[in-house]
Motif scaffolding. Structure first.
Motif, PDB file in Angstrom:
ATOM      1  N   VAL A  64       6.687  33.337  38.382  1.00 12.98           N
ATOM      2  CA  VAL A  64       7.123  34.722  38.193  1.00 12.98           C
ATOM      3  C   VAL A  64       6.251  35.288  37.090  1.00 12.98           C
ATOM      4  O   VAL A  64       6.198  34.751  35.980  1.00 12.98           O
ATOM      5  CB  VAL A  64       8.619  34.799  37.812  1.00 12.98           C
ATOM      6  CG1 VAL A  64       9.005  36.233  37.511  1.00 12.98           C
ATOM      7  CG2 VAL A  64       9.479  34.253  38.932  1.00 12.98           C
ATOM      8  N   ILE A  65       5.518  36.335  37.418  1.00 10.02           N
ATOM      9  CA  ILE A  65       4.542  36.879  36.470  1.00 10.02           C
ATOM     10  C   ILE A  65       5.167  38.085  35.771  1.00 10.02           C
ATOM     11  O   ILE A  65       5.670  39.004  36.425  1.00 10.02           O
ATOM     12  CB  ILE A  65       3.249  37.272  37.193  1.00 10.02           C
ATOM     13  CG1 ILE A  65       2.619  36.023  37.817  1.00 10.02           C
ATOM     14  CG2 ILE A  65       2.277  37.931  36.233  1.00 10.02           C
ATOM     15  CD1 ILE A  65       1.681  36.302  38.936  1.00 10.02           C
ATOM     16  N   HIS A  66       5.145  38.032  34.448  1.00  6.57           N
ATOM     17  CA  HIS A  66       5.720  39.114  33.651  1.00  6.57           C
ATOM     18  C   HIS A  66       4.617  39.913  32.988  1.00  6.57           C
ATOM     19  O   HIS A  66       3.671  39.344  32.453  1.00  6.57           O
ATOM     20  CB  HIS A  66       6.648  38.545  32.580  1.00  6.57           C
ATOM     21  CG  HIS A  66       7.979  38.135  33.119  1.00  6.57           C
ATOM     22  ND1 HIS A  66       8.996  39.025  33.294  1.00  6.57           N
ATOM     23  CD2 HIS A  66       8.442  36.938  33.540  1.00  6.57           C
ATOM     24  CE1 HIS A  66      10.040  38.390  33.785  1.00  6.57           C
ATOM     25  NE2 HIS A  66       9.732  37.126  33.957  1.00  6.57           N
ATOM     26  N   ARG A  67       4.800  41.221  33.014  1.00  8.67           N
ATOM     27  CA  ARG A  67       3.873  42.072  32.270  1.00  8.67           C
ATOM     28  C   ARG A  67       4.187  41.943  30.787  1.00  8.67           C
ATOM     29  O   ARG A  67       5.349  41.843  30.401  1.00  8.67           O
ATOM     30  CB  ARG A  67       4.025  43.524  32.706  1.00  8.67           C
ATOM     31  CG  ARG A  67       3.272  43.792  34.003  1.00  8.67           C
ATOM     32  CD  ARG A  67       3.234  45.261  34.257  1.00  8.67           C
ATOM     33  NE  ARG A  67       3.820  45.549  35.547  1.00  8.67           N
ATOM     34  CZ  ARG A  67       4.057  46.780  35.981  1.00  8.67           C
ATOM     35  NH1 ARG A  67       3.809  47.807  35.207  1.00  8.67           N
ATOM     36  NH2 ARG A  67       4.560  46.975  37.166  1.00  8.67           N
ATOM     37  N   PRO A  69      12.906  37.499  40.715  1.00 13.24           N
ATOM     38  CA  PRO A  69      11.974  38.167  39.804  1.00 13.24           C
ATOM     39  C   PRO A  69      12.479  39.512  39.291  1.00 13.24           C
ATOM     40  O   PRO A  69      12.067  39.957  38.216  1.00 13.24           O
ATOM     41  CB  PRO A  69      10.697  38.329  40.634  1.00 13.24           C
ATOM     42  CG  PRO A  69      11.073  38.076  42.027  1.00 13.24           C
ATOM     43  CD  PRO A  69      12.366  37.347  42.066  1.00 13.24           C
ATOM     44  N   SER A  70      13.396  40.157  40.028  1.00  8.67           N
ATOM     45  CA  SER A  70      13.886  41.453  39.546  1.00  8.67           C
ATOM     46  C   SER A  70      14.923  41.275  38.445  1.00  8.67           C
ATOM     47  O   SER A  70      15.102  42.162  37.613  1.00  8.67           O
ATOM     48  CB  SER A  70      14.475  42.248  40.713  1.00  8.67           C
ATOM     49  OG  SER A  70      15.533  41.541  41.290  1.00  8.67           O
ATOM     50  N   GLU A  95      17.839  47.157  24.382  1.00 10.32           N
ATOM     51  CA  GLU A  95      19.051  47.570  25.085  1.00 10.32           C
ATOM     52  C   GLU A  95      20.280  46.896  24.481  1.00 10.32           C
ATOM     53  O   GLU A  95      21.281  47.552  24.185  1.00 10.32           O
ATOM     54  CB  GLU A  95      18.912  47.190  26.560  1.00 10.32           C
ATOM     55  CG  GLU A  95      19.969  47.747  27.469  1.00 10.32           C
ATOM     56  CD  GLU A  95      20.003  49.260  27.413  1.00 10.32           C
ATOM     57  OE1 GLU A  95      18.902  49.860  27.373  1.00 10.32           O
ATOM     58  OE2 GLU A  95      21.100  49.817  27.405  1.00 10.32           O
ATOM     59  N   GLU A 150      12.489  45.133  26.279  1.00  7.24           N
ATOM     60  CA  GLU A 150      13.389  46.208  26.702  1.00  7.24           C
ATOM     61  C   GLU A 150      14.849  45.752  26.641  1.00  7.24           C
ATOM     62  O   GLU A 150      15.738  46.498  26.239  1.00  7.24           O
ATOM     63  CB  GLU A 150      13.045  46.655  28.128  1.00  7.24           C
ATOM     64  CG  GLU A 150      11.680  47.292  28.272  1.00  7.24           C
ATOM     65  CD  GLU A 150      11.551  48.593  27.482  1.00  7.24           C
ATOM     66  OE1 GLU A 150      12.586  49.211  27.185  1.00  7.24           O
ATOM     67  OE2 GLU A 150      10.409  48.967  27.151  1.00  7.24           O
ATOM     68  N   LYS A 151      15.062  44.506  27.052  1.00 13.82           N
ATOM     69  CA  LYS A 151      16.417  43.953  27.028  1.00 13.82           C
ATOM     70  C   LYS A 151      16.931  43.825  25.596  1.00 13.82           C
ATOM     71  O   LYS A 151      18.098  44.116  25.310  1.00 13.82           O
ATOM     72  CB  LYS A 151      16.419  42.588  27.724  1.00 13.82           C
ATOM     73  CG  LYS A 151      17.735  41.848  27.700  1.00 13.82           C
ATOM     74  CD  LYS A 151      18.743  42.486  28.598  1.00 13.82           C
ATOM     75  CE  LYS A 151      20.097  41.831  28.440  1.00 13.82           C
ATOM     76  NZ  LYS A 151      21.134  42.559  29.156  1.00 13.82           N
ATOM     77  N   CYS A 201      14.955  38.363  36.385  1.00 17.12           N
ATOM     78  CA  CYS A 201      14.359  37.564  35.307  1.00 17.12           C
ATOM     79  C   CYS A 201      13.736  38.480  34.259  1.00 17.12           C
ATOM     80  O   CYS A 201      13.018  39.416  34.589  1.00 17.12           O
ATOM     81  CB  CYS A 201      13.301  36.621  35.868  1.00 17.12           C
ATOM     82  SG  CYS A 201      12.446  35.664  34.620  1.00 17.12           S
ATOM     83  N   ILE A 202      14.056  38.203  32.972  1.00 12.04           N
ATOM     84  CA  ILE A 202      13.466  39.007  31.899  1.00 12.04           C
ATOM     85  C   ILE A 202      12.414  38.212  31.132  1.00 12.04           C
ATOM     86  O   ILE A 202      11.815  38.725  30.200  1.00 12.04           O
ATOM     87  CB  ILE A 202      14.537  39.553  30.933  1.00 12.04           C
ATOM     88  CG1 ILE A 202      15.380  38.407  30.358  1.00 12.04           C
ATOM     89  CG2 ILE A 202      15.398  40.592  31.621  1.00 12.04           C
ATOM     90  CD1 ILE A 202      16.279  38.834  29.220  1.00 12.04           C
ATOM     91  N   ARG A 237       7.414  42.205  28.652  1.00 15.60           N
ATOM     92  CA  ARG A 237       7.888  43.589  28.496  1.00 15.60           C
ATOM     93  C   ARG A 237       9.397  43.699  28.727  1.00 15.60           C
ATOM     94  O   ARG A 237      10.132  44.346  27.983  1.00 15.60           O
ATOM     95  CB  ARG A 237       7.140  44.454  29.514  1.00 15.60           C
ATOM     96  CG  ARG A 237       7.493  45.913  29.564  1.00 15.60           C
ATOM     97  CD  ARG A 237       6.752  46.682  28.514  1.00 15.60           C
ATOM     98  NE  ARG A 237       7.685  47.160  27.505  1.00 15.60           N
ATOM     99  CZ  ARG A 237       7.318  47.644  26.333  1.00 15.60           C
ATOM    100  NH1 ARG A 237       6.054  47.677  25.990  1.00 15.60           N
ATOM    101  NH2 ARG A 237       8.204  48.076  25.480  1.00 15.60           N
ATOM    102  N   LYS A 238       9.867  43.007  29.773  1.00 20.05           N
ATOM    103  CA  LYS A 238      11.281  43.151  30.121  1.00 20.05           C
ATOM    104  C   LYS A 238      12.190  42.558  29.055  1.00 20.05           C
ATOM    105  O   LYS A 238      13.306  43.030  28.843  1.00 20.05           O
ATOM    106  CB  LYS A 238      11.562  42.472  31.470  1.00 20.05           C
ATOM    107  CG  LYS A 238      11.065  43.272  32.651  1.00 20.05           C
ATOM    108  CD  LYS A 238      11.231  42.508  33.939  1.00 20.05           C
ATOM    109  CE  LYS A 238      12.592  42.709  34.551  1.00 20.05           C
ATOM    110  NZ  LYS A 238      12.689  42.013  35.856  1.00 20.05           N
TER     111      LYS A 238
END
Lengths: 183, 190
Positions: free
Chosen positions: A110-113, A39-40, A135, A131-132, A42-43, A127-128
């Motif tokens: 896996v729950i994503h904000r 989960p850390s 980036e 951001e990616k 995964c985007i 969200r991730k």
């Protein structure tokens, strides 16, 4: 007395049967079992969900969050998700003892904000992932546009074009583009 | 017909379990694994598990395949013929969740959907164990039988993990997420 010969052969060969439930199973390094999503890492891009042949992985929007749902019961353990994951977040484990009487045990999530649109406030992507995208674009100026949902981005783009046409209308008139579009 | 508690039903089985192999339109991958489990290498007969030719003799149905509509009436009849307690081992990705055929029009797509059909037909199933795998390994099938008989507890459980977002405070004082490629941001919060 021919069976005595067989006994001799059997004694020479020894026991062929494995003691499986009482001893660890034979698992080769290439064996593919259940996948595990980090989960850390995964985007929430959903590349795995698109490539998964039986759609065992799904990326769905639920209420105010994005859920990457893995249903082990449908998984065919092909490992294509691990190959395609751009973040190398998916790892193929050797786990195959997955039997359970409850179907809901076979779900992993896996729950994503969500990223909410800066204009309309609607959640549109994890969200991730946003951001990616900012980036990897290498431009912090892209943030303003990427933080809009696709619909608001379209409207905003149209507004920019409209305003620029007014501003540079005379230039475009010379090029004949505006004439063509109006006709 | 009254419903039977699974625990009580299992207590009633004092002898070895006999299994009936029920193919419901499988690709034969799981069927070969079932046969493999019966070979001397895995040898489930050491636990007294015996393959029988009729559902009337069976305690457990080894159900493989996504239950095609052609096979459906026969599957219902075979399960109806089984004596109570009626136990089912749904083997393989197809039997558990439909596998790669899950949305095809020619089949039910997995045992959970068959359960609904059986319920409407008034046929009760006293115990189900789902054995994922494509195909399920013979070891996985043996493990499934162990779970069905209550010898071992199932390892898997529903998990829901939130993907952590790393945040950092920039020099300008804004809170933003840490760039992905940089490991261990300055101010790490989840």
């Amino acid at each position: 007395m021919s069976f005595l010969k067989v006994l001799a052969v059997a004694a020479k060969r020894g026991r062929a049967t494995i003691r499986y439930p009482l001893e660890p199973p034979l698992v080769t390094p290439f064996f593919r079992g259940k996948i595990s999503v980090d989960p850390s890492k995964c985007i929430g891009c959903g590349a795995c969900a698109r490539i998964c042949p039986p759609r065992a992985i799904e990326l769905v929007r639920e209420d105010n969050r994005f859920v990457l749902r893995y249903f082990i019961g449908r998984c065919i353990f092909c490992g294509m998700c691990a190959d395609t994951c751009p973040q190398q977040a998916i790892e193929v484990s050797h786990e195959f003892e997955l039997a359970t009487p409850r179907l809901e045990d076979l779900y992993e999530e896996v729950i994503h904000r969500p990223a909410t649109c800066s204009v309309c406030g609607e959640p549109y992507l994890p969200r991730k992932l946003v951001e990616k995208a900012i980036e990897s674009s290498g431009m912090e100026v892209a943030r303003e546009r990427l933080e809009m949902c696709p619909q608001c981005r379209r409207i905003s783009t149209a507004q920019v074009i409209a305003s620029s046409r007014l501003r540079f209308g005379s230039d475009l008139l010379e090029a004949g583009e505006v004439e063509e579009r109006r006709s | 017909m009254r419903s039977v508690d699974l625990r009580k039903a299992l207590e009633r089985i004092k002898r070895s379990i006999w299994v009936f192999h029920l193919n419901t339109g499988s690709c034969n991958g799981c069927d070969i694994e079932i046969l493999d489990a019966l070979t001397p290498y895995f040898d489930v007969e050491r636990f007294g598990i015996k393959l029988v030719g009729s559902p009337r003799h069976a305690d457990v149905a080894l159900l493989t395949g996504p239950i095609t509509l052609r096979a459906l009436p026969k599957v219902v009849r075979a399960l109806e013929a089984m004596p109570r307690p009626r136990l089912v081992l749904a083997i393989g990705a197809c039997a558990v969740g439909g596998g790669i055929w899950f949305d095809s029009y020619t089949l039910l797509g997995g045992f959970p959907r068959l359960l609904r059909v059986l319920k409407s037909a008034g046929i009760e199933i006293d115990g189900v164990v789902y054995v994922p795998g494509c195909p399920a390994r013979p070891e996985a099938i043996i493990y499934g039988v162990c779970v069905l008989l209550g010898v071992v507890k199932p390892k898997v459980s529903r998990r829901a993990v939130e993907a952590p977002i790393q945040l950092e405070v920039t020099q300008a004082g804004e809170v933003r997420s840490v760039p992905m490629h940089r490991e261990g941001g300055a101010d790490t919060r989840t």
